[in-house]
Structures are given as C-alpha cells and as structure tokens.
Write an enzyme that holds these catalytic residues in place. Structure first.
Site, PDB file in Angstrom:
ATOM      1  N   SER A 118       0.746  -1.166  -0.098  1.00 44.15           N
ATOM      2  CA  SER A 118      -0.073  -0.054  -0.099  1.00 44.15           C
ATOM      3  C   SER A 118       0.757   1.407   0.090  1.00 44.15           C
ATOM      4  O   SER A 118       1.718   1.577   0.820  1.00 44.15           O
ATOM      5  CB  SER A 118      -0.986   0.061   1.358  1.00 44.15           C
ATOM      6  N   LYS A 119       0.625   1.994  -0.839  1.00 36.51           N
ATOM      7  CA  LYS A 119       0.992   3.478  -0.943  1.00 36.51           C
ATOM      8  C   LYS A 119       0.312   4.668  -0.043  1.00 36.51           C
ATOM      9  O   LYS A 119       0.882   5.703  -0.007  1.00 36.51           O
ATOM     10  CB  LYS A 119       0.981   4.003  -2.359  1.00 36.51           C
ATOM     11  N   SER A 120      -0.847   4.101   0.625  1.00 39.28           N
ATOM     12  CA  SER A 120      -1.521   5.258   1.325  1.00 39.28           C
ATOM     13  C   SER A 120      -0.743   5.872   2.498  1.00 39.28           C
ATOM     14  O   SER A 120      -0.839   7.242   2.737  1.00 39.28           O
ATOM     15  CB  SER A 120      -2.778   4.460   2.148  1.00 39.28           C
ATOM     16  N   THR A 179      -8.809  -1.204   1.952  1.00 39.76           N
ATOM     17  CA  THR A 179      -8.533  -1.759   0.448  1.00 39.76           C
ATOM     18  C   THR A 179      -9.049  -3.303   0.359  1.00 39.76           C
ATOM     19  O   THR A 179      -9.466  -3.777   1.450  1.00 39.76           O
ATOM     20  CB  THR A 179      -7.160  -1.399   0.109  1.00 39.76           C
ATOM     21  N   LYS A 216     -13.561  -4.065   1.552  1.00 42.94           N
ATOM     22  CA  LYS A 216     -14.455  -2.946   1.367  1.00 42.94           C
ATOM     23  C   LYS A 216     -16.223  -3.634   1.426  1.00 42.94           C
ATOM     24  O   LYS A 216     -16.873  -2.603   1.970  1.00 42.94           O
ATOM     25  CB  LYS A 216     -14.255  -2.357  -0.147  1.00 42.94           C
ATOM     26  N   GLY A 232     -16.176  -5.467 -11.247  1.00 43.71           N
ATOM     27  CA  GLY A 232     -16.102  -5.890  -9.855  1.00 43.71           C
ATOM     28  C   GLY A 232     -16.271  -4.447  -9.093  1.00 43.71           C
ATOM     29  O   GLY A 232     -16.920  -3.426  -9.624  1.00 43.71           O
ATOM     30  N   ASN A 239     -17.521  -7.284 -19.504  1.00 37.87           N
ATOM     31  CA  ASN A 239     -17.275  -8.383 -18.541  1.00 37.87           C
ATOM     32  C   ASN A 239     -17.204  -9.790 -19.041  1.00 37.87           C
ATOM     33  O   ASN A 239     -18.407 -10.139 -19.794  1.00 37.87           O
ATOM     34  CB  ASN A 239     -17.964  -8.109 -17.316  1.00 37.87           C
ATOM     35  N   ALA A 268     -23.388 -11.449 -16.611  1.00 39.45           N
ATOM     36  CA  ALA A 268     -24.393 -11.118 -15.794  1.00 39.45           C
ATOM     37  C   ALA A 268     -24.025 -10.044 -14.699  1.00 39.45           C
ATOM     38  O   ALA A 268     -24.936  -9.389 -14.410  1.00 39.45           O
ATOM     39  CB  ALA A 268     -24.856 -12.485 -14.880  1.00 39.45           C
ATOM     40  N   GLY A 293      -3.706   4.236 -13.005  1.00 30.97           N
ATOM     41  CA  GLY A 293      -4.606   4.540 -11.942  1.00 30.97           C
ATOM     42  C   GLY A 293      -3.943   5.341 -10.775  1.00 30.97           C
ATOM     43  O   GLY A 293      -4.487   5.605  -9.570  1.00 30.97           O
TER      44      GLY A 293
HETATM   45  P1  NDP Z   1     -12.855  -7.305  -8.446  1.00 32.66           P
HETATM   46  O1  NDP Z   1     -12.300  -8.452  -7.838  1.00 32.66           O
HETATM   47  O2  NDP Z   1     -13.962  -6.794  -7.566  1.00 32.66           O
HETATM   48  O3  NDP Z   1     -13.135  -7.462  -9.956  1.00 32.66           O
HETATM   49  C1  NDP Z   1     -12.021  -7.878 -10.804  1.00 32.66           C
HETATM   50  C2  NDP Z   1     -12.540  -7.560 -12.210  1.00 32.66           C
HETATM   51  O4  NDP Z   1     -11.767  -7.985 -13.126  1.00 32.66           O
HETATM   52  C3  NDP Z   1     -14.102  -8.697 -12.725  1.00 32.66           C
HETATM   53  O5  NDP Z   1     -14.916  -8.166 -13.649  1.00 32.66           O
HETATM   54  C4  NDP Z   1     -13.082  -9.913 -13.370  1.00 32.66           C
HETATM   55  O6  NDP Z   1     -14.158 -10.481 -14.300  1.00 32.66           O
HETATM   56  C5  NDP Z   1     -12.154  -9.278 -14.153  1.00 32.66           C
HETATM   57  N1  NDP Z   1     -11.091  -9.802 -14.523  1.00 32.66           N
HETATM   58  C6  NDP Z   1      -9.946 -10.408 -13.686  1.00 32.66           C
HETATM   59  N2  NDP Z   1      -9.230 -11.100 -14.492  1.00 32.66           N
HETATM   60  C7  NDP Z   1      -9.555 -11.148 -15.825  1.00 32.66           C
HETATM   61  C8  NDP Z   1      -9.062 -11.047 -17.114  1.00 32.66           C
HETATM   62  N3  NDP Z   1      -7.893 -12.066 -17.037  1.00 32.66           N
HETATM   63  N4  NDP Z   1      -9.735 -10.885 -18.222  1.00 32.66           N
HETATM   64  C9  NDP Z   1     -10.694 -10.200 -18.135  1.00 32.66           C
HETATM   65  N5  NDP Z   1     -11.451  -9.951 -16.876  1.00 32.66           N
HETATM   66  C10 NDP Z   1     -10.855  -9.878 -15.920  1.00 32.66           C
HETATM   67  O7  NDP Z   1     -11.806  -6.097  -8.552  1.00 32.66           O
HETATM   68  P2  NDP Z   1     -11.744  -4.496  -8.334  1.00 32.66           P
HETATM   69  O8  NDP Z   1     -12.794  -4.228  -9.139  1.00 32.66           O
HETATM   70  O9  NDP Z   1     -11.995  -4.156  -6.909  1.00 32.66           O
HETATM   71  O10 NDP Z   1     -10.404  -3.883  -8.863  1.00 32.66           O
HETATM   72  C11 NDP Z   1     -10.090  -3.986 -10.186  1.00 32.66           C
HETATM   73  C12 NDP Z   1      -8.685  -3.175 -10.423  1.00 32.66           C
HETATM   74  O11 NDP Z   1      -8.822  -1.964 -10.262  1.00 32.66           O
HETATM   75  C13 NDP Z   1      -7.501  -3.936  -9.617  1.00 32.66           C
HETATM   76  O12 NDP Z   1      -6.426  -3.873 -10.408  1.00 32.66           O
HETATM   77  C14 NDP Z   1      -7.369  -2.764  -8.652  1.00 32.66           C
HETATM   78  O13 NDP Z   1      -6.083  -2.553  -8.057  1.00 32.66           O
HETATM   79  C15 NDP Z   1      -7.570  -1.408  -9.480  1.00 32.66           C
HETATM   80  N6  NDP Z   1      -8.289  -0.463  -8.549  1.00 32.66           N
HETATM   81  C16 NDP Z   1      -7.502   0.854  -8.463  1.00 32.66           C
HETATM   82  C17 NDP Z   1      -7.814   1.778  -7.613  1.00 32.66           C
HETATM   83  C18 NDP Z   1      -7.066   2.970  -7.847  1.00 32.66           C
HETATM   84  O14 NDP Z   1      -7.384   3.826  -6.904  1.00 32.66           O
HETATM   85  N7  NDP Z   1      -6.353   3.253  -8.910  1.00 32.66           N
HETATM   86  C19 NDP Z   1      -9.236   1.584  -6.791  1.00 32.66           C
HETATM   87  C20 NDP Z   1      -9.909   0.456  -7.002  1.00 32.66           C
HETATM   88  C21 NDP Z   1      -9.324  -0.684  -7.720  1.00 32.66           C
HETATM   89  P3  NDP Z   1     -15.236 -11.746 -13.728  1.00 32.66           P
HETATM   90  O15 NDP Z   1     -16.289 -10.943 -13.151  1.00 32.66           O
HETATM   91  O16 NDP Z   1     -15.860 -12.274 -15.116  1.00 32.66           O
HETATM   92  O17 NDP Z   1     -14.542 -12.745 -12.851  1.00 32.66           O
END
Ligand code: NDP
Length: 276
Positions: free
Chosen positions: A15-17, A62, A66, A129, A151, A155, A242
């Site tokens: 974490s960078k926080s 984080t 959440k 996600g 996605n 669904a 990001g």
């Molecule tokens: P989640 O685990 O909630 O969701 C992951 C998503 O990624 C799902 O939709 C999943 O699809 C999809 N996914 C994972 N692997 C693949 C792949 N190989 N090909 C296609 N789709 C894929 O994660 P978060 O939403 O919490 O986080 C997502 C990203 O955003 C992370 O890398 C996180 O670090 C980054 N993030 C950055 C922030 C920032 O401040 N910059 C803040 C929050 C998050 P499926 O539903 O089909 O499994």
C-alpha cells in the site's frame, strides 16, 4: 495530541497510502500518524475495534475488506450505499461514518489532471467488480453520451446496468455486454479489471479504441500493462494508469477527515511509474 489513521487490507505491504497521507499531512501542517494494518481475512471487525479503542480516528479500506467495511459502518454516505462498498471510514464515538471515494477520485483524475472531460463522450469500462461499482455513478453524473460495461461474466455487467438504471438521475444509455459483443469505438477506455495485476489481457478488440482516445488502466504502478500495450499498438497516444485516481481518492478522504484538501500534483509525480 497526534491523531491516528490507518489503511487496512490483506495483503497490505504494497500500500502507498501511508506515503500519500504522510505527504499530505506535511504540506497541510496537520498533526497525524498514518500506518498500515494487516487484518486476517476473517478478522476485519476485531482489528478495527482495537484501532478505535486505542483512539484511531479514521481508516482507508482496501481489498478484500470493502464489503466488510460496508457491513461494519453505522452511517453510509450515498456514494458508499450506491457502490455497495466502503473505502474510507471516520470514527466519532459509537458512530462509524463511511464513504466511497474511488469514483470521485477517478472522475477528478480524468477531468482535472488528464484534462479529459467525460461529458458527451462514449465510455467503455472493462470489468464489473468493485472498482466499476464505485466508479459508475460518479461517471454517469458527468453526462457521458453512453457507457458500455464489458465483462467476462456478462451477468455481473448487466447487474451494474440495473444499478445505474435505479440510481442515475440523468438518462445516459448504459449497456452490459460480453467481449465478443463490443461494437464500435470509444473515446475513453477504462480497464477496471484486475487482469493487469497478473499481466493478463482482457480479450478486447483493438477496434474499441477511437482515434485520439484515452486508454486508462485503473491498476497502477505496473508500467506499460498488456492493456496499455494493446492500446498503443492500436495507435493510442494518451495512456494513463490509476495512480492519479489513487491519490485523488486519498485527497478526498484527507479533506473529509481533516477539513483541508491537499494539493495532489507533487504526490502523483512522486509515486508515478512511467507507463511508456
Ligand atoms: P474485483 O476483484 O472486484 O473485480 C475484478 C474484475 O476483473 C472482474 O470484473 C473480473 O471479471 C475481471 N477480470 C479479472 N481477470 C480478468 C481477465 N484476465 N480478463 C478479463 N477480466 C478479468 O476487483 P476490483 O474491481 O476491486 O479492482 C479492479 C482493479 O482496479 C484492480 O487491479 C485494482 O487494483 C484496481 N483499482 C484501482 C484503484 C485506484 O485507486 N487506482 C481503486 C480500486 C481498484 P469476472 O467478473 O468475469 O471474474
């Protein structure tokens, strides 16, 4: 007396926080201490209880906590209610106020730091996600022309379309599709999947990138990810990760806790890993 804050997660070492909030406290002259807290996967509430009992004033949350924070809070802000997830908490007596600043952080990074306004643009979001959940309504509030969520698990994208239809005040068209159904090209392509964490590439057609578009990977600190590489091969010159979103959401939390919003530019520059 120094006020105590922390970020809680598992893992948390990366974490960078603490670095971000310590820099904010130095430029604003706020007397705070900010640390990392590792909680066991089934021990979120116990770790937060102990931090509060020791006088802790607030926390960032984080992965993977959440949703635990959402359940723990006593007072949810609309941003947290609509995202169904919490990324910042403030403790006052028995009250646990909760917010989700991820979406506002993303919008501010796009509109302010990257000078890429959302209004009237076609937006493609990869992933459905937690990050997309947090970002969706703040993005819609900027009045884009259209938002498409793509996605693997279609669904989940369609669930978010329903969420948008229930809560957005404007009438922005929102669609949820699978990767084989992505049609046309987009002005802003946001990779909100976690694929870049493991150097994977979502199966996105290169035709999705419109000429002059912005390709933005929410994952940060990984340099030129496979997604950004794909965008570059498609001729996209505006690439970003990001890191700005991370720092902007932190600035929102800092302002909420301390009543003063720090300048973010120097901190973004300090922790940026170049994407080219
Ligand atoms: P989640 O685990 O909630 O969701 C992951 C998503 O990624 C799902 O939709 C999943 O699809 C999809 N996914 C994972 N692997 C693949 C792949 N190989 N090909 C296609 N789709 C894929 O994660 P978060 O939403 O919490 O986080 C997502 C990203 O955003 C992370 O890398 C996180 O670090 C980054 N993030 C950055 C922030 C920032 O401040 N910059 C803040 C929050 C998050 P499926 O539903 O089909 O499994």
């Amino acid at each position: 007396m120094t006020d105590r804050y922390a970020v809680i997660g598992n893992p948390i070492e990366q974490s960078k926080s603490p670095l971000i909030h310590t820099a904010f406290s130095q430029v604003t002259g706020q007397d705070i201490e900010y640390t990392k807290l590792l909680a066991p996967l089934d021990g979120f509430a116990q770790v937060v209880d102990a931090f509060r009992a020791a006088g802790g004033r607030g926390m960032n949350v984080t992965a993977p906590f959440k949703l635990d924070a959402f359940a723990y809070a006593t007072d949810l802000a609309p941003s947290a209610q609509m995202a169904g997830a919490v990324n910042a908490m403030k403790f006052e007596g028995d009250k646990v106020y909760a917010e989700n600043f991820d979406g506002v952080g993303l919008v501010r990074d796009l509109a302010h730091n990257l000078q890429c306004p959302i209004q009237g643009r076609r937006i493609l979001i990869l992933g459905a996600g937690g990050a997309t959940r947090g970002a969706l309504l703040p993005l819609l509030a900027q009045r884009p022309a259209e938002v498409v969520i793509v996605n693997r698990t279609v669904a989940k994208a369609q669930e978010l379309v329903e969420l948008a239809q229930r809560h957005q005040t404007g009438r922005v068209p929102v669609h949820g599709v699978g990767y084989t159904d992505v049609a046309g090209s987009f002005d802003v392509v946001l990779n909100a999947t976690s694929a870049s964490l493991t150097a994977e590439l979502p199966p996105l057609p290169v035709s999705a990138f419109a000429p002059g578009c912005l390709a933005y990977d929410l994952t940060y600190g990984k340099g030129l990810t496979p997604f950004l590489q794909l965008a570059r091969q498609a001729g996209v010159t505006r690439l970003a990760d990001g890191v700005g979103m991370l720092v902007e959401q932190a600035a929102e939390a800092f302002a909420w806790w301390r009543g003063v919003r720090p300048d973010t530019a120097a901190v973004i520059e300090k922790i940026t890993v170049p994407v080219v």
